[in-house]
Write a protein that holds these residues in place. Structure first.
Motif, PDB file in Angstrom:
ATOM      1  N   ARG A   1     -58.981 -52.136  41.958  1.00 39.95           N
ATOM      2  CA  ARG A   1     -58.347 -52.088  41.161  1.00 39.95           C
ATOM      3  C   ARG A   1     -59.515 -50.191  40.385  1.00 39.95           C
ATOM      4  N   ALA A   2     -59.880 -49.670  41.320  1.00 40.14           N
ATOM      5  CA  ALA A   2     -60.897 -47.968  41.834  1.00 40.14           C
ATOM      6  C   ALA A   2     -59.757 -47.533  40.983  1.00 40.14           C
ATOM      7  N   ASN A   3     -59.896 -46.328  40.246  1.00 40.47           N
ATOM      8  CA  ASN A   3     -58.646 -45.345  39.984  1.00 40.47           C
ATOM      9  C   ASN A   3     -59.572 -44.245  40.555  1.00 40.47           C
ATOM     10  N   PRO A   4     -58.110 -43.357  41.541  1.00 36.95           N
ATOM     11  CA  PRO A   4     -58.652 -42.433  42.814  1.00 36.95           C
ATOM     12  C   PRO A   4     -57.834 -41.297  42.286  1.00 36.95           C
ATOM     13  N   SER A   5     -57.969 -41.309  40.885  1.00 38.47           N
ATOM     14  CA  SER A   5     -57.858 -39.771  40.414  1.00 38.47           C
ATOM     15  C   SER A   5     -58.632 -38.857  40.350  1.00 38.47           C
ATOM     16  N   ALA A   6     -59.712 -39.502  40.326  1.00 35.37           N
ATOM     17  CA  ALA A   6     -60.813 -38.295  40.224  1.00 35.37           C
ATOM     18  C   ALA A   6     -60.859 -38.299  41.844  1.00 35.37           C
ATOM     19  N   LEU A   7     -61.232 -38.542  42.608  1.00 31.41           N
ATOM     20  CA  LEU A   7     -60.639 -37.983  43.757  1.00 31.41           C
ATOM     21  C   LEU A   7     -59.886 -37.281  44.249  1.00 31.41           C
ATOM     22  N   PHE A   8     -58.534 -37.474  43.896  1.00 30.28           N
ATOM     23  CA  PHE A   8     -57.131 -36.683  43.854  1.00 30.28           C
ATOM     24  C   PHE A   8     -57.780 -34.980  43.300  1.00 30.28           C
ATOM     25  N   LEU A   9     -57.892 -35.772  42.478  1.00 26.99           N
ATOM     26  CA  LEU A   9     -57.841 -34.151  41.953  1.00 26.99           C
ATOM     27  C   LEU A   9     -59.160 -33.485  42.021  1.00 26.99           C
ATOM     28  N   SER A  10     -60.644 -33.832  42.512  1.00 32.64           N
ATOM     29  CA  SER A  10     -61.245 -33.339  43.810  1.00 32.64           C
ATOM     30  C   SER A  10     -60.246 -33.120  44.650  1.00 32.64           C
ATOM     31  N   ALA A  11     -59.729 -33.452  45.702  1.00 31.43           N
ATOM     32  CA  ALA A  11     -58.766 -32.656  47.055  1.00 31.43           C
ATOM     33  C   ALA A  11     -58.409 -31.265  46.624  1.00 31.43           C
ATOM     34  N   ALA A  12     -57.135 -31.764  45.496  1.00 31.01           N
ATOM     35  CA  ALA A  12     -56.657 -30.219  45.106  1.00 31.01           C
ATOM     36  C   ALA A  12     -57.813 -29.039  45.265  1.00 31.01           C
ATOM     37  N   MET A  13     -59.045 -29.663  44.585  1.00 28.12           N
ATOM     38  CA  MET A  13     -59.976 -28.050  44.242  1.00 28.12           C
ATOM     39  C   MET A  13     -60.124 -27.432  45.718  1.00 28.12           C
ATOM     40  N   LEU A  14     -59.924 -28.347  45.874  1.00 23.10           N
ATOM     41  CA  LEU A  14     -60.790 -28.010  47.498  1.00 23.10           C
ATOM     42  C   LEU A  14     -59.518 -27.241  48.343  1.00 23.10           C
TER      43      LEU A  14
ATOM     44  N   ALA B   1     -56.405 -49.726  34.967  1.00 18.66           N
ATOM     45  CA  ALA B   1     -57.247 -50.491  34.261  1.00 18.66           C
ATOM     46  C   ALA B   1     -57.961 -49.358  33.211  1.00 18.66           C
ATOM     47  N   ASP B   2     -59.175 -48.668  33.482  1.00 16.67           N
ATOM     48  CA  ASP B   2     -59.908 -48.098  32.716  1.00 16.67           C
ATOM     49  C   ASP B   2     -59.601 -46.802  31.913  1.00 16.67           C
ATOM     50  N   LEU B   3     -57.901 -46.907  32.532  1.00 11.00           N
ATOM     51  CA  LEU B   3     -57.289 -45.701  31.393  1.00 11.00           C
ATOM     52  C   LEU B   3     -56.610 -46.434  30.501  1.00 11.00           C
ATOM     53  N   GLY B   4     -56.197 -47.542  30.381  1.00 10.53           N
ATOM     54  CA  GLY B   4     -55.770 -48.558  29.661  1.00 10.53           C
ATOM     55  C   GLY B   4     -54.037 -49.067  30.652  1.00 10.53           C
ATOM     56  N   GLY B   5     -54.585 -49.207  31.782  1.00 10.90           N
ATOM     57  CA  GLY B   5     -52.914 -48.883  32.145  1.00 10.90           C
ATOM     58  C   GLY B   5     -52.979 -50.622  33.418  1.00 10.90           C
TER      59      GLY B   5
END
Length: 354
Positions: free
Chosen positions: A284-297, A332-336
């Motif tokens: 159920r975890a949202n991986p978006s933050a780590l995806f975007l963090s990797a993009a920053m790297l 789910a944390d974003l309403g999806g």
């Protein structure tokens, strides 16, 4: 390019592997060389194998990589003997001098959010302030002279304030050329007043960047009322931690809170959220933050190497995440309704689109 990869605890086991896959796919699509991944231990798995949540083997290996992606740690759940001292993330930041914590926050088309429009970056000084694990050469920054009195030492230095200010102003030059200095000099004139004054001194070297300042309490109110007024926000450690979490929630969820910890020579991608043990193992975890963090790297590495392929791969990841939201897919944390794996599949599919 050699990158360390550390799953950590809790949902780290569910969001770090797809992040690694996403980086591999983005690099392949733009024609960049493959990454040599170096898996390393941290957290409960490290305690079981090495008897420590952050073994020396991991720290030594990090000396020999170009950067790394790190999952969250859940130090509160470690055995009692491993809860003392600095948490693993703090040890890594201190050992490698990762003085800048860069935390973007933006609204995405297709997502519900408190803020209607926001696209800002909070640049948080990461090496001193009121944090007990970062403000003393020896001993603890918190102490109790009696059982009923607790004291904490806060440290602000000219050198640390100067280097974080330069980081913020250089970043602003590539954005909308506006820096807001956040402090509390009306009640902490020596410490946060020094931070404010040094940032204004540094601003004189960036005449093309507009600069203003806010008290931290007023800044919190302004973020809620109209975050669209801000571009790059530079502040000390504690204020930056609080304001960036607020901005993350205003964008829709802390599951969107990307973060890069860096020095002038080393960088670590680590989402701003924690290990979320209550949902770990449930897909159920949202991986978006780590995806975007990797993009920053990747973007950080591309800038320092003048490697446009790394920069293109970074932009592909960011665009794929945004496009997935715009198409109506969210966790789910974003309403999806999307699971971690389903959301990852949608993002991966968009990596390959023109």
């Amino acid at each position: 390019m050699r990158l360390g990869v550390i799953e950590g605890d809790g949902i780290g086991h569910e969001i770090v592997p797809p992040t690694r896959l996403l980086v591999d796919e983005a690099l392949a699509v733009v024609g960049a060389p493959k990454v040599e991944w170096v898996p390393l231990a941290m957290g409960h798995s490290a305690i079981e194998e090495f008897g420590a949540p952050l073994p020396e083997q991991t720290l030594t290996a990090l000396d020999d990589v170009d950067g790394w992606i790190i999952g969250p740690h859940d130090s509160a759940s470690y055995p009692q003997e491993h809860r003392r001292g600095t948490p693993p993330g703090g040890v890594v930041r201190k050992r490698f001098g990762l003085f800048a914590n860069v935390r973007p926050a933006r609204t995405f088309t297709g997502l519900r959010s408190v803020a209607s429009q926001m696209d800002l970056v909070i640049v948080r000084e990461n090496s001193e302030g009121l944090y007990a694990d970062r403000n003393m050469f020896a001993g603890a920054g918190e102490f109790m002279p009696t059982p009923d009195v607790a004291l904490s030492v806060g440290v602000i230095t000219r050198a640390a304030s100067e280097r974080i200010a330069h980081t913020a102003f250089r970043l602003a030059r590539g954005r909308r050329k506006h820096v807001t200095i956040v402090h509390k000099a009306n009640v902490l004139p020596m410490t946060t007043g020094l931070f404010r004054d040094v940032c204004f001194e540094v601003a004189q070297g960036y005449p093309d960047v507009r600069v203003d300042d806010e008290h931290v309490d007023a800044m919190a109110a302004h973020l809620v009322r109209d975050p669209s007024k801000f571009d790059v926000v530079v502040t000390e450690n504690l204020f930056g931690d609080i304001l960036s979490d607020l901005a993350g929630e205003l964008s829709g969820s802390l599951g969107l809170a990307a973060s890069l910890n860096c020095s002038d020579t080393t960088a670590m991608a680590q989402a701003a959220h924690g290990a979320a043990p209550t949902i770990a193992g449930h897909n159920r975890a949202n991986p978006s933050a780590l995806f975007l963090s990797a993009a920053m790297l990747l973007e950080w590495l591309g800038d320092r190497r003048s490697d446009f392929l790394l920069t293109r791969a970074s932009h592909r990841i960011s665009a794929a995440v945004a496009g997935t939201f715009e198409a109506g897919t969210a966790t789910a944390d974003l309403g999806g309704l999307a699971s971690t794996s389903t959301f990852t599949e949608h993002v991966l599919a968009r990596i390959h689109r023109r």
